[in-house]
Design a protein around this motif. Sequence first.
Motif, PDB file in Angstrom:
ATOM      1  N   SER A  73      37.105   2.650  47.278  1.00  0.00           N
ATOM      2  CA  SER A  73      38.388   1.960  47.108  1.00  0.00           C
ATOM      3  C   SER A  73      39.252   2.665  46.064  1.00  0.00           C
ATOM      4  CB  SER A  73      38.152   0.505  46.696  1.00  0.00           C
ATOM      5  OG  SER A  73      37.415   0.436  45.474  1.00  0.00           O
ATOM      6  N   LYS A  74      38.600   3.514  45.252  1.00  0.00           N
ATOM      7  CA  LYS A  74      39.295   4.334  44.257  1.00  0.00           C
ATOM      8  C   LYS A  74      38.686   5.731  44.312  1.00  0.00           C
ATOM      9  CE  LYS A  74      39.562   0.340  41.166  1.00  0.00           C
ATOM     10  NZ  LYS A  74      39.060  -0.215  39.886  1.00  0.00           N
ATOM     11  N   HIS A  75      39.472   6.703  43.948  1.00  0.00           N
ATOM     12  CA  HIS A  75      38.991   8.084  43.996  1.00  0.00           C
ATOM     13  C   HIS A  75      39.039   8.685  42.585  1.00  0.00           C
ATOM     14  CE1 HIS A  75      38.791   8.204  48.396  1.00  0.00           C
ATOM     15  NE2 HIS A  75      39.898   7.480  48.362  1.00  0.00           N
ATOM     16  N   TYR A  76      37.848   8.836  42.008  1.00  0.00           N
ATOM     17  CA  TYR A  76      37.733   9.407  40.677  1.00  0.00           C
ATOM     18  C   TYR A  76      37.537  10.915  40.769  1.00  0.00           C
ATOM     19  CZ  TYR A  76      36.974   4.556  39.293  1.00  0.00           C
ATOM     20  OH  TYR A  76      37.105   3.202  39.100  1.00  0.00           O
ATOM     21  N   LYS A  77      38.099  11.620  39.819  1.00  0.00           N
ATOM     22  CA  LYS A  77      37.914  13.062  39.762  1.00  0.00           C
ATOM     23  C   LYS A  77      36.489  13.366  39.331  1.00  0.00           C
ATOM     24  CE  LYS A  77      39.711  17.291  37.677  1.00  0.00           C
ATOM     25  NZ  LYS A  77      40.682  17.864  36.700  1.00  0.00           N
ATOM     26  N   LYS A  78      35.848  14.260  40.044  1.00  0.00           N
ATOM     27  CA  LYS A  78      34.472  14.626  39.707  1.00  0.00           C
ATOM     28  C   LYS A  78      34.456  15.328  38.353  1.00  0.00           C
ATOM     29  CE  LYS A  78      30.070  15.789  40.715  1.00  0.00           C
ATOM     30  NZ  LYS A  78      29.614  16.272  39.400  1.00  0.00           N
ATOM     31  N   PRO A  79      33.710  14.788  37.375  1.00  0.00           N
ATOM     32  CA  PRO A  79      33.628  15.440  36.060  1.00  0.00           C
ATOM     33  C   PRO A  79      32.954  16.800  36.171  1.00  0.00           C
ATOM     34  CG  PRO A  79      32.762  13.185  35.998  1.00  0.00           C
ATOM     35  CD  PRO A  79      32.922  13.547  37.430  1.00  0.00           C
ATOM     36  N   ILE A 127      27.560   5.314  30.411  1.00  0.00           N
ATOM     37  CA  ILE A 127      28.569   4.303  30.718  1.00  0.00           C
ATOM     38  C   ILE A 127      27.917   3.141  31.455  1.00  0.00           C
ATOM     39  CG2 ILE A 127      30.712   3.804  31.955  1.00  0.00           C
ATOM     40  CD1 ILE A 127      31.398   6.804  31.633  1.00  0.00           C
ATOM     41  N   LEU A 128      28.042   1.942  30.894  1.00  0.00           N
ATOM     42  CA  LEU A 128      27.604   0.736  31.581  1.00  0.00           C
ATOM     43  C   LEU A 128      28.726   0.270  32.503  1.00  0.00           C
ATOM     44  CD1 LEU A 128      25.880  -1.808  32.089  1.00  0.00           C
ATOM     45  CD2 LEU A 128      26.935  -2.811  30.046  1.00  0.00           C
ATOM     46  N   VAL A 129      28.462   0.247  33.790  1.00  0.00           N
ATOM     47  CA  VAL A 129      29.465  -0.189  34.766  1.00  0.00           C
ATOM     48  C   VAL A 129      29.370  -1.707  34.880  1.00  0.00           C
ATOM     49  CG1 VAL A 129      30.319   0.055  37.127  1.00  0.00           C
ATOM     50  CG2 VAL A 129      29.266   2.013  35.966  1.00  0.00           C
ATOM     51  N   ASP A 130      30.275  -2.385  34.204  1.00  0.00           N
ATOM     52  CA  ASP A 130      30.247  -3.842  34.112  1.00  0.00           C
ATOM     53  C   ASP A 130      31.367  -4.489  34.922  1.00  0.00           C
ATOM     54  OD1 ASP A 130      32.219  -2.863  32.474  1.00  0.00           O
ATOM     55  OD2 ASP A 130      31.828  -4.252  30.823  1.00  0.00           O
ATOM     56  N   THR A 131      31.714  -3.880  36.047  1.00  0.00           N
ATOM     57  CA  THR A 131      32.677  -4.443  36.993  1.00  0.00           C
ATOM     58  C   THR A 131      32.102  -4.301  38.397  1.00  0.00           C
ATOM     59  OG1 THR A 131      33.844  -2.325  37.134  1.00  0.00           O
ATOM     60  CG2 THR A 131      34.712  -3.927  35.579  1.00  0.00           C
ATOM     61  N   LEU A 132      32.427  -5.244  39.269  1.00  0.00           N
ATOM     62  CA  LEU A 132      31.935  -5.212  40.647  1.00  0.00           C
ATOM     63  C   LEU A 132      32.770  -4.271  41.502  1.00  0.00           C
ATOM     64  CD1 LEU A 132      31.245  -8.999  41.298  1.00  0.00           C
ATOM     65  CD2 LEU A 132      29.548  -7.200  40.971  1.00  0.00           C
ATOM     66  N   GLY A 133      32.161  -3.754  42.559  1.00  0.00           N
ATOM     67  CA  GLY A 133      32.883  -2.972  43.547  1.00  0.00           C
ATOM     68  C   GLY A 133      33.085  -1.520  43.216  1.00  0.00           C
ATOM     69  N   GLU A 134      32.444  -1.024  42.153  1.00  0.00           N
ATOM     70  CA  GLU A 134      32.647   0.359  41.743  1.00  0.00           C
ATOM     71  C   GLU A 134      31.541   1.303  42.216  1.00  0.00           C
ATOM     72  OE1 GLU A 134      35.149   1.774  40.457  1.00  0.00           O
ATOM     73  OE2 GLU A 134      36.370   0.119  39.709  1.00  0.00           O
ATOM     74  N   LEU A 135      30.438   0.756  42.709  1.00  0.00           N
ATOM     75  CA  LEU A 135      29.282   1.609  42.968  1.00  0.00           C
ATOM     76  C   LEU A 135      29.584   2.694  43.995  1.00  0.00           C
ATOM     77  CD1 LEU A 135      26.397   2.198  42.224  1.00  0.00           C
ATOM     78  CD2 LEU A 135      25.640   0.528  43.905  1.00  0.00           C
ATOM     79  N   VAL A 136      30.204   2.340  45.116  1.00  0.00           N
ATOM     80  CA  VAL A 136      30.484   3.355  46.130  1.00  0.00           C
ATOM     81  C   VAL A 136      31.499   4.377  45.624  1.00  0.00           C
ATOM     82  CG1 VAL A 136      32.338   2.087  47.298  1.00  0.00           C
ATOM     83  CG2 VAL A 136      30.927   3.700  48.592  1.00  0.00           C
TER      84      VAL A 136
END
Length: 371
Positions: free
Chosen positions: A197-203, A273-282
């Motif tokens: 749903s979002k496109h992050y730049k690959k570090p 980084i602790l991912v503490d929001t839903l829907g970010e895994l994919v």
Amino acid sequence: MIYTLFTWLLLIISSPFLWFLSFRQKFIRSLRARFFLYQNPKPKFAKYHFHACSFGETCAIEPLVKELKDCRVSVITQTGFDKAKKYADCRFLPFECFLPFWLSRSDVLIVFEAELWLNLFRVAKSNGSKTILLNARISDKSYKNYLRFKFYYKWLFKYVDLVLAQSQTDKDRLTNLGAKNIKVVGNIKSANLPKPSKHYKKPDKRVIIIASSHENEEKNLLANLKLNHNDQLFIVPRHPERFNSVYNIIKDSIKNISFERFSDNMGLNSQIILVDTLGELVNLYAIADIVVLCGSFEKGIGGHNPIEAAQFKCKILSGEYIHNQKDLYKAVSGIEFCSYENVWQKINSNLKSTKIINMCDMDKIIKEIKG
């Protein structure tokens, strides 16, 4: 009906406990809606009624709901409700005793996986609905328990018109429990791959994800932590109510390593980084190099879906306890198995990229539902 009277008795006996439990944040809406009908009115007519349990299942049925259009959805959990209400009219499914007067008519009832509620099917049939059990499965662990109550399932399957099973093994087990008209179509989760749903730049780093972790898994996976200076580790707990406790686990487990909550910064800058929001895994799978797929290191959980990560050809490590996901694991090549003790050794070895090798045909499933 004797069964309905029996469920009323169960509700009366358990009501004080359920009401007390409903004050817990995790259950504050779902238990009150399901067992006391609080803010849970009878649904309006829809051609298709989908019933699914929780977040993962409601994600899986979303493409079907959007394709079939005239649909409503019922769920069990709060996370499932929050997801389903974004794309359909949604209700919490009440306890069995309420269904004879709560469940309104639909042309087709589609129940997902193992949500085998007798009155759900029985009342739907009495309302004139075609009834379908979709993505049906019986895990190795649960099969013995199903057999103990074979009389119940044989009774229930009298009201099921069509069973769409995940595998031949599931078909054989369902047949033994009394199911009829079973077709093997594969696991719908292999055809329904969630997209970012979002496109992050690959570090410019090696991205490692501890994905869908449960209690004890974070602590034990961090016990032998061996991050290289060019590694970035994301930790994604399965359940949102554990975000704060996992934060404390991470804080107590690491030294001299930068650490932040995903929700605080969104900059993806720290090493952990602790991912503490839903829907970010994919979204994170799309930039991941290695995924440590949890729910598989502790007994009793049964694993999680590896296909969601495999679509991006991530390297995947898993624990041995995958009894609920065996068919999905068979659909992916290249998964490496490990233990708490050797996970970091595996991470720093020559892992192979994964590949999906067996896909389910969504068009065939839609055709079966439409009849």
